[in-house]
Design an enzyme around this catalytic site. Structure first.
Site, PDB file in Angstrom:
ATOM      1  N   SER A  20       0.954  -1.187  -0.035  1.00 28.24           N
ATOM      2  CA  SER A  20      -0.043  -0.012  -0.091  1.00 28.24           C
ATOM      3  C   SER A  20       0.860   1.412  -0.061  1.00 28.24           C
ATOM      4  O   SER A  20       1.930   1.456   0.527  1.00 28.24           O
ATOM      5  CB  SER A  20      -0.755  -0.109   1.257  1.00 28.24           C
ATOM      6  OG  SER A  20      -1.547   1.291   1.672  1.00 28.24           O
TER       7      SER A  20
ATOM      8  N   TYR B 193      -2.244   0.443   9.659  1.00 26.47           N
ATOM      9  CA  TYR B 193      -2.359  -0.384   8.219  1.00 26.47           C
ATOM     10  C   TYR B 193      -1.012  -0.342   7.539  1.00 26.47           C
ATOM     11  O   TYR B 193      -0.644  -1.083   7.243  1.00 26.47           O
ATOM     12  CB  TYR B 193      -3.502   0.428   7.551  1.00 26.47           C
ATOM     13  CG  TYR B 193      -3.864  -0.382   6.241  1.00 26.47           C
ATOM     14  CD1 TYR B 193      -3.934  -1.643   6.116  1.00 26.47           C
ATOM     15  CD2 TYR B 193      -3.413   0.483   5.108  1.00 26.47           C
ATOM     16  CE1 TYR B 193      -4.020  -2.146   4.822  1.00 26.47           C
ATOM     17  CE2 TYR B 193      -3.499  -0.083   3.936  1.00 26.47           C
ATOM     18  CZ  TYR B 193      -3.987  -1.258   3.678  1.00 26.47           C
ATOM     19  OH  TYR B 193      -4.079  -1.875   2.574  1.00 26.47           O
TER      20      TYR B 193
ATOM     21  N   LYS C  56       1.715  -3.252   6.483  1.00 33.52           N
ATOM     22  CA  LYS C  56       2.462  -3.475   5.221  1.00 33.52           C
ATOM     23  C   LYS C  56       3.952  -3.394   4.972  1.00 33.52           C
ATOM     24  O   LYS C  56       4.273  -4.154   4.195  1.00 33.52           O
ATOM     25  CB  LYS C  56       1.572  -2.749   4.070  1.00 33.52           C
ATOM     26  CG  LYS C  56       0.059  -2.824   4.079  1.00 33.52           C
ATOM     27  CD  LYS C  56      -0.324  -4.328   3.337  1.00 33.52           C
ATOM     28  CE  LYS C  56      -1.755  -4.544   3.222  1.00 33.52           C
ATOM     29  NZ  LYS C  56      -2.107  -5.792   2.513  1.00 33.52           N
TER      30      LYS C  56
ATOM     31  N   GLY D 206      -5.008   9.322  10.969  1.00 33.01           N
ATOM     32  CA  GLY D 206      -4.060   8.533  10.304  1.00 33.01           C
ATOM     33  C   GLY D 206      -4.019   8.741   8.951  1.00 33.01           C
ATOM     34  O   GLY D 206      -3.458   8.131   8.005  1.00 33.01           O
TER      35      GLY D 206
HETATM   36  N1  UFG Z   1     -12.892  10.517   3.029  1.00 38.15           N
HETATM   37  C1  UFG Z   1     -13.992  11.452   3.314  1.00 38.15           C
HETATM   38  N2  UFG Z   1     -15.087  11.123   3.922  1.00 38.15           N
HETATM   39  C2  UFG Z   1     -15.417   9.603   3.951  1.00 38.15           C
HETATM   40  C3  UFG Z   1     -14.675   8.721   3.159  1.00 38.15           C
HETATM   41  C4  UFG Z   1     -13.261   9.334   3.118  1.00 38.15           C
HETATM   42  O1  UFG Z   1     -13.492  12.617   3.507  1.00 38.15           O
HETATM   43  O2  UFG Z   1     -16.649   9.270   4.027  1.00 38.15           O
HETATM   44  C5  UFG Z   1     -11.445  10.871   2.708  1.00 38.15           C
HETATM   45  C6  UFG Z   1     -10.736  10.178   3.470  1.00 38.15           C
HETATM   46  O3  UFG Z   1     -10.312  10.764   4.681  1.00 38.15           O
HETATM   47  C7  UFG Z   1      -9.381  10.065   2.405  1.00 38.15           C
HETATM   48  C8  UFG Z   1     -10.047   9.894   1.241  1.00 38.15           C
HETATM   49  O4  UFG Z   1     -11.309  10.405   1.390  1.00 38.15           O
HETATM   50  O5  UFG Z   1      -8.717  11.543   2.640  1.00 38.15           O
HETATM   51  C9  UFG Z   1     -10.011   8.706   0.579  1.00 38.15           C
HETATM   52  O6  UFG Z   1     -10.368   7.769   1.780  1.00 38.15           O
HETATM   53  P1  UFG Z   1     -10.788   6.287   1.344  1.00 38.15           P
HETATM   54  O7  UFG Z   1     -11.272   5.753   2.818  1.00 38.15           O
HETATM   55  O8  UFG Z   1     -11.481   6.012   0.212  1.00 38.15           O
HETATM   56  O9  UFG Z   1      -9.355   5.647   1.183  1.00 38.15           O
HETATM   57  P2  UFG Z   1      -8.069   5.611   2.005  1.00 38.15           P
HETATM   58  O10 UFG Z   1      -7.050   6.706   1.246  1.00 38.15           O
HETATM   59  O11 UFG Z   1      -8.063   6.042   3.524  1.00 38.15           O
HETATM   60  O12 UFG Z   1      -7.278   4.109   2.032  1.00 38.15           O
HETATM   61  C10 UFG Z   1      -7.209   3.568   0.817  1.00 38.15           C
HETATM   62  C11 UFG Z   1      -7.404   1.881   1.063  1.00 38.15           C
HETATM   63  C12 UFG Z   1      -6.153   1.684   1.715  1.00 38.15           C
HETATM   64  C13 UFG Z   1      -4.883   2.158   0.914  1.00 38.15           C
HETATM   65  C14 UFG Z   1      -4.998   3.489   0.776  1.00 38.15           C
HETATM   66  C15 UFG Z   1      -3.979   3.893  -0.178  1.00 38.15           C
HETATM   67  O13 UFG Z   1      -8.486   1.773   1.792  1.00 38.15           O
HETATM   68  O14 UFG Z   1      -6.052   0.124   1.926  1.00 38.15           O
HETATM   69  O15 UFG Z   1      -5.966   3.877   0.015  1.00 38.15           O
HETATM   70  O16 UFG Z   1      -3.798   5.314  -0.586  1.00 38.15           O
HETATM   71  F1  UFG Z   1      -3.956   2.014   1.571  1.00 38.15           F
END
Ligand code: UFG
Length: 328
Positions: A119, A143, A147, A283
């Site tokens: 990741s 997380y 990884k 995080g």
């Molecule tokens: N976000 C919001 N509101 C929401 C959901 C998400 O503002 O309701 C924001 C998060 O804070 C983040 C962005 O949208 O800034 C993307 O969030 P996601 O939860 O879609 O994805 P993440 O970036 O947290 O994580 C994903 C995968 C991980 C991987 C990562 C790599 O879930 O497994 O991308 O960048 F490691």
């Protein structure tokens, strides 16, 4: 007959689409999934599904031998940044301890090739973007740390017992195929949530913080089409056959903010997506954007579907054809 591949977590979002594309490419596939998050109905007819945990050494060894497996693609893991901050021990148990047991089973069965789902989370808060693989790795969430630890285990295992590995550092997977899409329960990812709002299943979307050091203050991510991501695994298997181990970023090299995604989802669906700003999520790095030039050079891989609108459109079609997600 193509070579035989064990796909752990092959009933999950990225795993199921990789299984679909592996079978289309002529590989013999066996899926190992404990169905804690995955959906059994994604597994195509003719592909054996072994229901169990990657940490079960006896089961995995037996499966590897029974199906004369040549290589493992290891998806099975807990993968939510926010959840990992609430349940660290579960993340280390599932992503590190069970993963190490999988490697023990591979040694026992004489299987020496593995593709690992890593990741962008391994980098932490980047010093510069786009991020190259040589960037320092200092995860800011549990997380990402799990990884990174597993990548280190792979490095030592490769040195000491001669396995070949390719570790693929995914940025943000998005999109769907006609058959398989994203169905997490509960859903926490941005694009599926935006589409749930568009479909009228949720009243609004909460933007997790608008005071980041980014152009519009919301977090920037690099969204990569899940079909492209899946195809990188096939390219990785070919690299392993050439005896090449390595670590590769997989992204588009384009950053999109949370507000960009909301706007793209509005435009693709033609529906309003009400949103409001809430607090930051624990995080979350401000910006994660990949340089994938190494994967291009060494794996011969490049994204075929780089347009955000195409990914969201594919996801929207899947949502509309599966209004309640998968049955199980
Ligand atoms: N976000 C919001 N509101 C929401 C959901 C998400 O503002 O309701 C924001 C998060 O804070 C983040 C962005 O949208 O800034 C993307 O969030 P996601 O939860 O879609 O994805 P993440 O970036 O947290 O994580 C994903 C995968 C991980 C991987 C990562 C790599 O879930 O497994 O991308 O960048 F490691």
């Amino acid at each position: 007959m193509g070579s035989s591949v064990l796909v752990t977590g092959g009933a999950g979002y990225i795993g199921s689409i990789t299984v679909e594309r592996l079978t289309q490419a002529g590989f013999r596939v066996v899926v190992l999934d404990d169905l804690s998050k995955g959906h059994g109905e994604t597994v195509p007819d003719g592909v054996p599904l072994v229901v169990g945990n990657v940490g079960d050494v006896d089961l995995v060894t037996e499966t590897l031998k029974a199906h004369e497996v040549d290589a493992v693609i290891h998806f099975a893991a807990m993968s939510l940044v926010g959840e990992s901050m609430e349940r660290p021990a579960d993340y280390y148990e599932n992503n590190v301890v069970a993963g190490a047991r999988l490697l023990a089973a591979m040694v026992e069965a004489g299987v020496d090739k593995i593709v690992f789902s890593s990741s962008a989370g391994v980098y932490g808060e980047p010093e510069q973007v786009p991020i190259r693989e040589s960037h320092r790795t200092e995860p800011v969430n549990v997380y990402g740390d799990t990884k990174l630890i597993f990548e280190r285990i792979l490095g030592w295992q490769s040195e000491m017992s001669g396995i070949e590995y390719v570790s693929l550092r995914y940025f943000n997977a998005a999109g769907a195929t006609e058959r398989c899409g994203e169905d997490h329960r509960p859903e926490s990812h941005l694009i599926p949530i935006a589409l749930e709002v568009a479909a009228g299943k949720r009243p609004e979307l909460t933007v997790f913080g608008d005071d980041y050091d980014t152009p519009d203050g919301t977090c920037v991510r690099d969204y990569i089409d899940v079909r492209d991501l899946s195809d990188a695994h096939i390219a990785a298997l070919a690299a392993l056959d050439r005896g090449c181990s390595g670590i590769y970023n997989l992204g588009n090299g384009e950053g999109s903010s949370v507000l960009d995604i909301i706007e793209a989802a509005r435009s693709v669906t033609g529906r309003e997506i009400p949103w409001r700003v809430g607090p930051r999520r624990e995080g979350d790095p401000a910006r994660l954007v990949a340089s994938s030039s190494l994967a291009e050079q060494e794996l011969g891989w490049r994204p075929e579907h780089p347009e955000l609108a195409d990914m969201i459109d594919a996801a929207w079609r899947w949502v509309q054809s599966h209004p309640d997600g998968y049955a199980g």
